[in-house]
Design a protein around this motif. Structure first.
Motif, PDB file in Angstrom:
ATOM      1  N   GLY A   1       0.821  -1.209   0.000  1.00 31.57           N
ATOM      2  CA  GLY A   1       0.000   0.000   0.000  1.00 31.57           C
ATOM      3  C   GLY A   1       0.849   1.251   0.000  1.00 31.57           C
ATOM      4  N   SER A   2       1.907   1.254   0.792  1.00 26.29           N
ATOM      5  CA  SER A   2       2.806   2.407   0.829  1.00 26.29           C
ATOM      6  C   SER A   2       3.512   2.592  -0.510  1.00 26.29           C
ATOM      7  CB  SER A   2       3.833   2.222   1.942  1.00 26.29           C
ATOM      8  OG  SER A   2       3.214   2.146   3.211  1.00 26.29           O
ATOM      9  N   ALA A   3       3.894   1.487  -1.133  1.00 27.59           N
ATOM     10  CA  ALA A   3       4.593   1.568  -2.411  1.00 27.59           C
ATOM     11  C   ALA A   3       3.672   2.096  -3.511  1.00 27.59           C
ATOM     12  CB  ALA A   3       5.139   0.198  -2.787  1.00 27.59           C
ATOM     13  N   LEU A   4       2.445   1.618  -3.550  1.00 23.37           N
ATOM     14  CA  LEU A   4       1.512   2.036  -4.600  1.00 23.37           C
ATOM     15  C   LEU A   4       1.120   3.508  -4.484  1.00 23.37           C
ATOM     16  CD1 LEU A   4      -0.835  -1.085  -4.671  1.00 23.37           C
ATOM     17  CD2 LEU A   4       0.792  -0.412  -6.440  1.00 23.37           C
ATOM     18  N   THR A   5       1.151   4.025  -3.259  1.00 22.76           N
ATOM     19  CA  THR A   5       0.747   5.421  -3.034  1.00 22.76           C
ATOM     20  C   THR A   5       1.929   6.370  -2.914  1.00 22.76           C
ATOM     21  OG1 THR A   5       0.726   5.071  -0.639  1.00 22.76           O
ATOM     22  CG2 THR A   5      -1.351   4.721  -1.836  1.00 22.76           C
TER      23      THR A   5
ATOM     24  N   ALA B   1       3.556   6.705  -0.209  1.00 25.45           N
ATOM     25  CA  ALA B   1       3.398   7.296   1.119  1.00 25.45           C
ATOM     26  C   ALA B   1       4.599   7.095   2.005  1.00 25.45           C
ATOM     27  CB  ALA B   1       2.148   6.721   1.802  1.00 25.45           C
ATOM     28  N   ALA B   2       5.411   6.079   1.742  1.00 23.35           N
ATOM     29  CA  ALA B   2       6.578   5.818   2.574  1.00 23.35           C
ATOM     30  C   ALA B   2       7.708   6.761   2.175  1.00 23.35           C
ATOM     31  CB  ALA B   2       7.026   4.378   2.438  1.00 23.35           C
ATOM     32  N   MET B   3       8.481   7.188   3.165  1.00 21.29           N
ATOM     33  CA  MET B   3       9.596   8.086   2.875  1.00 21.29           C
ATOM     34  C   MET B   3      10.660   7.384   2.044  1.00 21.29           C
ATOM     35  SD  MET B   3      10.103  10.230   6.439  1.00 21.29           S
ATOM     36  CE  MET B   3      10.200   8.732   7.431  1.00 21.29           C
TER      37      MET B   3
ATOM     38  N   THR C   1      10.809   7.814  13.566  1.00 16.70           N
ATOM     39  CA  THR C   1      10.374   6.973  12.449  1.00 16.70           C
ATOM     40  C   THR C   1      10.342   5.527  12.903  1.00 16.70           C
ATOM     41  OG1 THR C   1      12.668   6.852  11.742  1.00 16.70           O
ATOM     42  CG2 THR C   1      11.292   8.535  10.710  1.00 16.70           C
ATOM     43  N   PRO C   2       9.728   4.605  12.113  1.00 22.41           N
ATOM     44  CA  PRO C   2       9.652   3.207  12.535  1.00 22.41           C
ATOM     45  C   PRO C   2      11.023   2.667  12.895  1.00 22.41           C
ATOM     46  CG  PRO C   2       8.307   3.561  10.599  1.00 22.41           C
ATOM     47  CD  PRO C   2       9.073   4.839  10.837  1.00 22.41           C
TER      48      PRO C   2
ATOM     49  N   PHE D   1       1.884   4.267  12.280  1.00 27.46           N
ATOM     50  CA  PHE D   1       2.544   4.705  11.056  1.00 27.46           C
ATOM     51  C   PHE D   1       1.662   4.440   9.836  1.00 27.46           C
ATOM     52  CE2 PHE D   1       6.279   4.234  13.858  1.00 27.46           C
ATOM     53  CZ  PHE D   1       6.761   5.531  13.742  1.00 27.46           C
ATOM     54  N   ALA D   2       0.901   3.359   9.859  1.00 32.91           N
ATOM     55  CA  ALA D   2      -0.041   3.117   8.773  1.00 32.91           C
ATOM     56  C   ALA D   2      -1.105   4.204   8.735  1.00 32.91           C
ATOM     57  CB  ALA D   2      -0.688   1.744   8.934  1.00 32.91           C
ATOM     58  N   GLU D   3      -1.571   4.623   9.898  1.00 33.31           N
ATOM     59  CA  GLU D   3      -2.575   5.690   9.958  1.00 33.31           C
ATOM     60  C   GLU D   3      -2.030   6.996   9.398  1.00 33.31           C
ATOM     61  OE1 GLU D   3      -3.437   5.586  14.108  1.00 33.31           O
ATOM     62  OE2 GLU D   3      -5.212   4.296  13.876  1.00 33.31           O
ATOM     63  N   ARG D   4      -0.781   7.300   9.701  1.00 30.78           N
ATOM     64  CA  ARG D   4      -0.177   8.535   9.184  1.00 30.78           C
ATOM     65  C   ARG D   4      -0.104   8.502   7.665  1.00 30.78           C
ATOM     66  NH1 ARG D   4       5.016   9.693  13.164  1.00 30.78           N
ATOM     67  NH2 ARG D   4       3.845  10.134  15.077  1.00 30.78           N
ATOM     68  N   ARG D   5       0.338   7.368   7.141  1.00 30.62           N
ATOM     69  CA  ARG D   5       0.427   7.262   5.687  1.00 30.62           C
ATOM     70  C   ARG D   5      -0.953   7.314   5.050  1.00 30.62           C
ATOM     71  NH1 ARG D   5       5.035   2.440   5.365  1.00 30.62           N
ATOM     72  NH2 ARG D   5       6.661   3.627   6.466  1.00 30.62           N
ATOM     73  N   LEU D   6      -1.908   6.658   5.684  1.00 28.86           N
ATOM     74  CA  LEU D   6      -3.269   6.652   5.161  1.00 28.86           C
ATOM     75  C   LEU D   6      -3.833   8.056   5.101  1.00 28.86           C
ATOM     76  CD1 LEU D   6      -5.756   4.959   4.297  1.00 28.86           C
ATOM     77  CD2 LEU D   6      -6.410   4.906   6.717  1.00 28.86           C
ATOM     78  N   ALA D   7      -3.597   8.850   6.137  1.00 24.40           N
ATOM     79  CA  ALA D   7      -4.131  10.213   6.173  1.00 24.40           C
ATOM     80  C   ALA D   7      -3.552  11.055   5.048  1.00 24.40           C
ATOM     81  CB  ALA D   7      -3.833  10.845   7.527  1.00 24.40           C
ATOM     82  N   ARG D   8      -2.256  10.901   4.766  1.00 20.96           N
ATOM     83  CA  ARG D   8      -1.644  11.684   3.688  1.00 20.96           C
ATOM     84  C   ARG D   8      -2.242  11.324   2.338  1.00 20.96           C
ATOM     85  NH1 ARG D   8       3.255  10.627   6.605  1.00 20.96           N
ATOM     86  NH2 ARG D   8       3.847   8.990   5.133  1.00 20.96           N
ATOM     87  N   VAL D   9      -2.499  10.051   2.132  1.00 22.33           N
ATOM     88  CA  VAL D   9      -3.042   9.607   0.844  1.00 22.33           C
ATOM     89  C   VAL D   9      -4.514   9.985   0.720  1.00 22.33           C
ATOM     90  CG1 VAL D   9      -3.540   7.572  -0.566  1.00 22.33           C
ATOM     91  CG2 VAL D   9      -1.384   7.724   0.699  1.00 22.33           C
ATOM     92  N   GLU D  10      -5.263   9.803   1.785  1.00 19.31           N
ATOM     93  CA  GLU D  10      -6.709  10.025   1.741  1.00 19.31           C
ATOM     94  C   GLU D  10      -7.057  11.466   1.402  1.00 19.31           C
ATOM     95  OE1 GLU D  10      -9.963   9.478   5.127  1.00 19.31           O
ATOM     96  OE2 GLU D  10      -9.157   7.584   4.350  1.00 19.31           O
TER      97      GLU D  10
END
Length: 332
Positions: free
Chosen positions: A211-215, A217-219, A256-257, A275-284
Motif C-alpha cells: 500500500g505504501s509503495a503504490l501510493t 506514502a513511505a519516505m 520513524t519506525p 505509522f499506517a494511519e499517518r500514511r493513510l491520512a496523507r493519501v486520503e
C-alpha cells in the motif's frame, strides 16, 4: 565460467542432473556453473526439519547448501537469513560503536520517549553484534556475500516469507549487492508480482508495504521504485492495514519506525498501526469521493480474501539490522 547470480526457474524433476556437493571450502552458489537451476530430485527434502537456530553457522552451512541446491526452499531461506547476519556484521559493529547511550540520554533537544527508544536500540545493537560475532565465526566473506542470491532462490521457489522479504527489498541495502548486478535487475522485473503473490497468499504485512509503495506514502521504499503508482488501490491496502493492525499506543513515539532489533515490539505496542494511519491520512486527503468509494470496495474484497486464508504466524522477533528475515521464519 563464474556462476551467475540469478537462478533459472526450477526445472521439472528428472530433466536436470543435480550438481555435486561443493568441495571443501568451496563457496556454493544458488545456480550451477552453467546457469541451470538444480532440479528437485527428492520431494521429501523440503519436509526435513531445519537445523537448530542457535548453533554456529559454520556447522550447518554445508548441509543447508546441499539441501538448497537440491530444491529445499526453506534451506535456501535459512542460508539467506544466516548469511545476511554475517555479511553485515562489520558495518553493524561500526554502527553500534557510534551509539553512546550516555551521550544520547543527555541530548536535551530530544523528546524523552525518543531518547529511551534510542538507548534501547543501542543496547540491542551492541548485544546483537557480540552474539553474531560468535554465531558467524568461520564464515568467509565470499560465503556471506551469497545471501541475496539464496533469498532470491527461496522466493522463486514460492517460500512465502522469502517472497515477502525479496519484494520489500531491504536486501538491496546489503553491501554485497554490488557483487550481484543481475539480482538488481531481477528485482525490477520480479518484485511487483512477488509482492502481489505474497499478499494473495496471506501475508498481511504486505498490506502496509505494498500500500505504501503504490501510493508513494513511505519516505523510503524500494518497492515503490518498481511498481506502477495506484493511489486508489494503495489507499485500500493501507486502510485494511490499519483495520487489521493492533490498536495504537496511548502515547505514540515521534521517531520513524524502528529498525529490525525491536520490530516485534513495534508491532505489539501498536506503533505499526500508528505509522499506517499517518500514511493513510496523507493519501486520503488527495482522493476525491469517487476514489474513496472505489478504495472502500477494494478493501472489502481483500478483507474477504484474507479472512478466508489460514492466519500466518507472526514474523520472527529475533531479527537484527541487516537481516532480510528471521531464521525462524524459514521453517514456515
Amino acid at each position: 565460467m563464474p556462476a551467475p547470480e540469478v537462478a533459472a526457474p526450477a526445472a521439472a524433476a528428472g530433466h536436470t542432473a543435480p550438481a555435486p556437493a561443493p568441495p571443501a571450502r568451496a563457496v556454493a552458489t544458488p545456480a550451477t556453473a552453467d546457469g541451470v537451476a538444480v532440479a528437485t530430485t527428492t520431494a521429501p527434502t523440503a519436509a526435513l526439519p531445519l537445523p537448530p537456530l542457535d548453533g554456529p553457522v559454520a556447522g550447518i552451512l554445508a548441509d543447508l547448501e546441499k539441501r538448497a541446491l537440491a530444491g529445499d526452499a526453506r534451506a535456501a531461506c535459512r542460508l539467506a537469513a544466516e548469511l545476511s547476519r554475517c555479511a553485515t556484521l562489520p558495518r553493524r559493529r561500526e554502527a553500534a560503536s557510534m551509539f553512546d547511550p550516555a551521550t544520547m540520554a543527555g541530548a536535551a533537544n530530544r523528546p524523552a520517549q525518543d531518547r529511551e527508544w534510542q538507548i534501547d536500540m543501542a543496547a540491542r545493537m551492541e548485544n546483537a553484534v557480540e552474539r553474531d560475532a560468535t554465531h558467524c565465526a568461520g564464515i568467509e566473506r565470499e560465503q556471506a556475500r551469497q545471501a541475496p542470491a539464496w533469498l532470491h532462490r527461496a522466493a522463486r521457489a514460492g517460500h512465502l516469507p522469502s517472497m515477502s522479504a525479496f519484494a520489500v527489498g531491504a536486501w538491496l541495502d546489503d553491501p554485497a549487492i554490488v557483487h550481484h548486478p543481475a539480482l538488481v535487475e531481477a528485482y525490477r522485473t520480479e518484485a511487483p508480482a512477488m509482492a502481489e503473490a505474497a499478499l494473495a497468499a496471506g501475508d498481511r504485512g504486505m498490506l502496509l508495504a505494498l500500500g505504501s509503495a503504490l501510493t508513494g506514502a513511505a519516505m523510503r521504499s524500494r518497492l515503490a521504485e518498481v511498481v506502477e503508482p495506484d493511489p486508489v488501490r494503495g489507499h485500500a491496502l493501507l486502510r485494511l492495514s490499519v483495520d487489521l493492525a493492533p490498536p495504537s499506543p496511548a502515547r505514540a513515539p515521534t521517531v520513524t519506525p524502528p529498525p529490525a532489533p525491536i520490530r516485534a515490539q513495534w508491532r505489539s505496542d501498536g506503533a505499526e498501526r500508528m505509522f499506517a494511519e499517518r500514511r493513510l491520512a496523507r493519501v486520503e486527503a488527495a482522493l476525491d469521493p469517487a476514489q474513496r468509494a472505489a478504495s472502500a470496495a477494494i478493501a472489502t474484497e481483500w478483507r474477504v480474501r484474507l479472512d478466508a486464508l489460514p492466519p500466518q504466524p507472526p514474523p520472527d522477533a529475533r531479527v537484527d539490522p541487516g537481516q532480510y528475515l528471521g531464521a525462524a521464519d524459514c521453517a514456515r
